[in-house]
Design a protein around this motif. Structure first.
Motif, PDB file in Angstrom:
ATOM      1  N   MET A   1       0.849  -1.196   0.000  1.00 28.67           N
ATOM      2  CA  MET A   1       0.000   0.000   0.000  1.00 28.67           C
ATOM      3  C   MET A   1       0.883   1.244   0.000  1.00 28.67           C
ATOM      4  O   MET A   1       1.850   1.329   0.754  1.00 28.67           O
ATOM      5  CB  MET A   1      -0.897   0.001   1.245  1.00 28.67           C
ATOM      6  CG  MET A   1      -1.955   1.097   1.239  1.00 28.67           C
ATOM      7  SD  MET A   1      -2.902   1.104   2.788  1.00 28.67           S
ATOM      8  CE  MET A   1      -3.787  -0.444   2.647  1.00 28.67           C
ATOM      9  N   ALA A   2       0.587   2.198  -0.868  1.00 26.44           N
ATOM     10  CA  ALA A   2       1.363   3.421  -0.928  1.00 26.44           C
ATOM     11  C   ALA A   2       1.154   4.224   0.345  1.00 26.44           C
ATOM     12  O   ALA A   2       0.214   3.996   1.106  1.00 26.44           O
ATOM     13  CB  ALA A   2       0.943   4.240  -2.136  1.00 26.44           C
ATOM     14  N   GLU A   3       2.064   5.200   0.570  1.00 22.67           N
ATOM     15  CA  GLU A   3       1.952   6.006   1.785  1.00 22.67           C
ATOM     16  C   GLU A   3       0.579   6.658   1.883  1.00 22.67           C
ATOM     17  O   GLU A   3      -0.041   6.677   2.923  1.00 22.67           O
ATOM     18  CB  GLU A   3       3.050   7.068   1.823  1.00 22.67           C
ATOM     19  CG  GLU A   3       2.965   7.926   3.069  1.00 22.67           C
ATOM     20  CD  GLU A   3       4.221   8.704   3.357  1.00 22.67           C
ATOM     21  OE1 GLU A   3       4.122   9.938   3.470  1.00 22.67           O
ATOM     22  OE2 GLU A   3       5.283   8.092   3.475  1.00 22.67           O
ATOM     23  N   ASN A   4       0.104   7.208   0.762  1.00 18.52           N
ATOM     24  CA  ASN A   4      -1.253   7.743   0.697  1.00 18.52           C
ATOM     25  C   ASN A   4      -2.025   6.935  -0.329  1.00 18.52           C
ATOM     26  O   ASN A   4      -1.518   6.660  -1.419  1.00 18.52           O
ATOM     27  CB  ASN A   4      -1.252   9.218   0.286  1.00 18.52           C
ATOM     28  CG  ASN A   4      -0.525  10.095   1.294  1.00 18.52           C
ATOM     29  OD1 ASN A   4      -0.512   9.798   2.473  1.00 18.52           O
ATOM     30  ND2 ASN A   4       0.082  11.154   0.812  1.00 18.52           N
ATOM     31  N   SER A   5      -3.242   6.539  -0.005  1.00 17.14           N
ATOM     32  CA  SER A   5      -4.042   5.789  -0.971  1.00 17.14           C
ATOM     33  C   SER A   5      -5.502   6.194  -0.845  1.00 17.14           C
ATOM     34  O   SER A   5      -5.962   6.586   0.222  1.00 17.14           O
ATOM     35  CB  SER A   5      -3.890   4.286  -0.777  1.00 17.14           C
ATOM     36  OG  SER A   5      -4.495   3.871   0.429  1.00 17.14           O
ATOM     37  N   THR A   6      -6.202   6.091  -1.965  1.00 13.09           N
ATOM     38  CA  THR A   6      -7.612   6.449  -2.000  1.00 13.09           C
ATOM     39  C   THR A   6      -8.366   5.414  -2.813  1.00 13.09           C
ATOM     40  O   THR A   6      -7.940   5.052  -3.907  1.00 13.09           O
ATOM     41  CB  THR A   6      -7.813   7.838  -2.645  1.00 13.09           C
ATOM     42  OG1 THR A   6      -7.095   8.814  -1.885  1.00 13.09           O
ATOM     43  CG2 THR A   6      -9.285   8.213  -2.664  1.00 13.09           C
ATOM     44  N   THR A   7      -9.438   4.914  -2.254  1.00 13.57           N
ATOM     45  CA  THR A   7     -10.359   4.073  -3.005  1.00 13.57           C
ATOM     46  C   THR A   7     -11.731   4.702  -2.894  1.00 13.57           C
ATOM     47  O   THR A   7     -11.917   5.722  -2.225  1.00 13.57           O
ATOM     48  CB  THR A   7     -10.404   2.640  -2.449  1.00 13.57           C
ATOM     49  OG1 THR A   7     -11.022   2.662  -1.145  1.00 13.57           O
ATOM     50  CG2 THR A   7      -9.016   2.038  -2.330  1.00 13.57           C
ATOM     51  N   GLU A   8     -12.693   4.101  -3.546  1.00 18.03           N
ATOM     52  CA  GLU A   8     -14.058   4.623  -3.469  1.00 18.03           C
ATOM     53  C   GLU A   8     -14.586   4.578  -2.040  1.00 18.03           C
ATOM     54  O   GLU A   8     -15.399   5.408  -1.635  1.00 18.03           O
ATOM     55  CB  GLU A   8     -14.965   3.807  -4.390  1.00 18.03           C
ATOM     56  CG  GLU A   8     -16.387   4.335  -4.477  1.00 18.03           C
ATOM     57  CD  GLU A   8     -17.244   3.537  -5.431  1.00 18.03           C
ATOM     58  OE1 GLU A   8     -18.477   3.701  -5.395  1.00 18.03           O
ATOM     59  OE2 GLU A   8     -16.682   2.741  -6.214  1.00 18.03           O
ATOM     60  N   GLU A   9     -14.073   3.626  -1.250  1.00 17.17           N
ATOM     61  CA  GLU A   9     -14.617   3.393   0.089  1.00 17.17           C
ATOM     62  C   GLU A   9     -13.742   3.927   1.224  1.00 17.17           C
ATOM     63  O   GLU A   9     -14.232   4.159   2.324  1.00 17.17           O
ATOM     64  CB  GLU A   9     -14.804   1.880   0.311  1.00 17.17           C
ATOM     65  CG  GLU A   9     -15.462   1.145  -0.841  1.00 17.17           C
ATOM     66  CD  GLU A   9     -16.913   1.531  -1.031  1.00 17.17           C
ATOM     67  OE1 GLU A   9     -17.479   2.160  -0.127  1.00 17.17           O
ATOM     68  OE2 GLU A   9     -17.484   1.196  -2.080  1.00 17.17           O
ATOM     69  N   LEU A  10     -12.437   4.112   0.973  1.00 23.70           N
ATOM     70  CA  LEU A  10     -11.513   4.383   2.074  1.00 23.70           C
ATOM     71  C   LEU A  10     -10.312   5.182   1.567  1.00 23.70           C
ATOM     72  O   LEU A  10      -9.846   4.969   0.451  1.00 23.70           O
ATOM     73  CB  LEU A  10     -11.016   3.055   2.656  1.00 23.70           C
ATOM     74  CG  LEU A  10     -10.440   3.093   4.075  1.00 23.70           C
ATOM     75  CD1 LEU A  10     -11.579   3.116   5.096  1.00 23.70           C
ATOM     76  CD2 LEU A  10      -9.573   1.860   4.326  1.00 23.70           C
ATOM     77  N   THR A  11      -9.829   6.102   2.415  1.00 21.88           N
ATOM     78  CA  THR A  11      -8.570   6.782   2.113  1.00 21.88           C
ATOM     79  C   THR A  11      -7.607   6.592   3.282  1.00 21.88           C
ATOM     80  O   THR A  11      -8.044   6.479   4.439  1.00 21.88           O
ATOM     81  CB  THR A  11      -8.762   8.291   1.871  1.00 21.88           C
ATOM     82  OG1 THR A  11      -9.137   8.939   3.095  1.00 21.88           O
ATOM     83  CG2 THR A  11      -9.827   8.550   0.818  1.00 21.88           C
ATOM     84  N   THR A  12      -6.331   6.537   2.970  1.00 26.30           N
ATOM     85  CA  THR A  12      -5.313   6.484   4.022  1.00 26.30           C
ATOM     86  C   THR A  12      -4.203   7.472   3.682  1.00 26.30           C
ATOM     87  O   THR A  12      -3.900   7.699   2.507  1.00 26.30           O
ATOM     88  CB  THR A  12      -4.688   5.080   4.169  1.00 26.30           C
ATOM     89  OG1 THR A  12      -4.014   4.726   2.965  1.00 26.30           O
ATOM     90  CG2 THR A  12      -5.736   4.039   4.499  1.00 26.30           C
TER      91      THR A  12
END
Length: 258
Positions: A1-12
């Motif tokens: 997982m990249a340091e920052n990630s975005t999906t339709e359901e979740l961001t980190t």
């Protein structure tokens, strides 16, 4: 997982050793579905596996923490749980490292159960809390009926379960369900709490959390014996030496997590 990630359901995203996990379904008041649950489980696995990550914050996009189970998904036969992890990928298996809930808006039903599965809670003063499942002919089966009575007075937990009524942030704070209430940015307040944890020895934090969680189920006459098996990892660590040296030398410790 990249340091920052975005999906339709979740961001980190990562901010100075803090993993910020955001449920990203604002149009559905962040109701939990299968994809969001799987995303939370993966993010918490990342928290525990990466040494540079020390604490996580779980929050919701759009001014709401989580309104519970996605009832539309439920009617389609979808379960917002992860096997071995529980509702939202969290309620049955907590991470090893500390997890803070940052609550705005509503933490209801499964949303409240996610919140009480976290180690600490920061809430906006306008937040509302409850387990209204009985109003829908359901039951708070992801910890609301079992964990909540361990955290607040039994009769108060019973009232919340049987009436489905909400309580506000001040009442939740008075009951000890919330650590801090803020009129300002809930994320700023959660980050302040997170940084007060990351300033401490990583091993000391992790083992202290483990003992506090696990000792609740230990037989009373075995508590010190069982604790003694876990403490050498703390007291015999290089970080324990570093903490003592830093105190004597009046400087900040340089933790290595070893």
């Amino acid at each position: 997982m990249a340091e920052n990630s975005t999906t339709e359901e979740l961001t980190t995203r990562v901010d100075d050793g803090v993993l910020i996990i955001t449920i990203n379904r604002p149009d559905a008041r962040n109701a939990m579905n299968k994809a969001a649950a799987e995303g939370i489980a993966a993010a918490l696995d990342r928290l525990d596996s990466e040494d540079d990550l020390r604490v996580a914050i779980l929050t919701g996009a759009g001014g709401t923490f989580c309104s519970g189970m996605d009832l539309k998904g439920f009617l389609r036969g979808e379960s917002p749980s992860v096997e071995g992890r529980g509702f939202g990928g969290l309620t049955e298996k907590k991470p090893v490292k500390p997890l803070i809930a940052a609550v705005e808006g509503y933490a209801l039903a499964g949303g409240l159960e996610l919140m009480i599965a976290c180690d600490l809670v920061v809430a906006h003063s306008g937040a509302k809390f409850g387990i209204p499942e009985a109003k829908r002919g359901l039951a708070a089966a992801a910890g609301g009926l079992m964990v909540l009575p361990d955290l607040i007075p039994h009769k108060v937990a019973m009232e919340l379960a049987l009436t489905g009524d909400f309580i506000d942030a001040q009442r939740a704070y008075d009951l000890g369900l919330v650590n801090r209430v803020t009129d300002g940015s809930v994320m700023d307040a959660a980050m302040e709490l997170a940084r007060s944890i990351t300033a401490n020895g990583p091993i000391a934090v992790r083992v202290s959390k483990q003992i506090m969680d696990e000792s609740r189920s230990w037989p009373r006459d075995e508590r010190y014996t069982r604790q003694a098996k876990l403490l050498p990892e703390v007291f015999m660590s290089p970080d324990a030496q570093e903490g003592s040296k830093a105190f004597a030398e009046k400087r900040k410790p340089n933790w290595t997590g070893k």
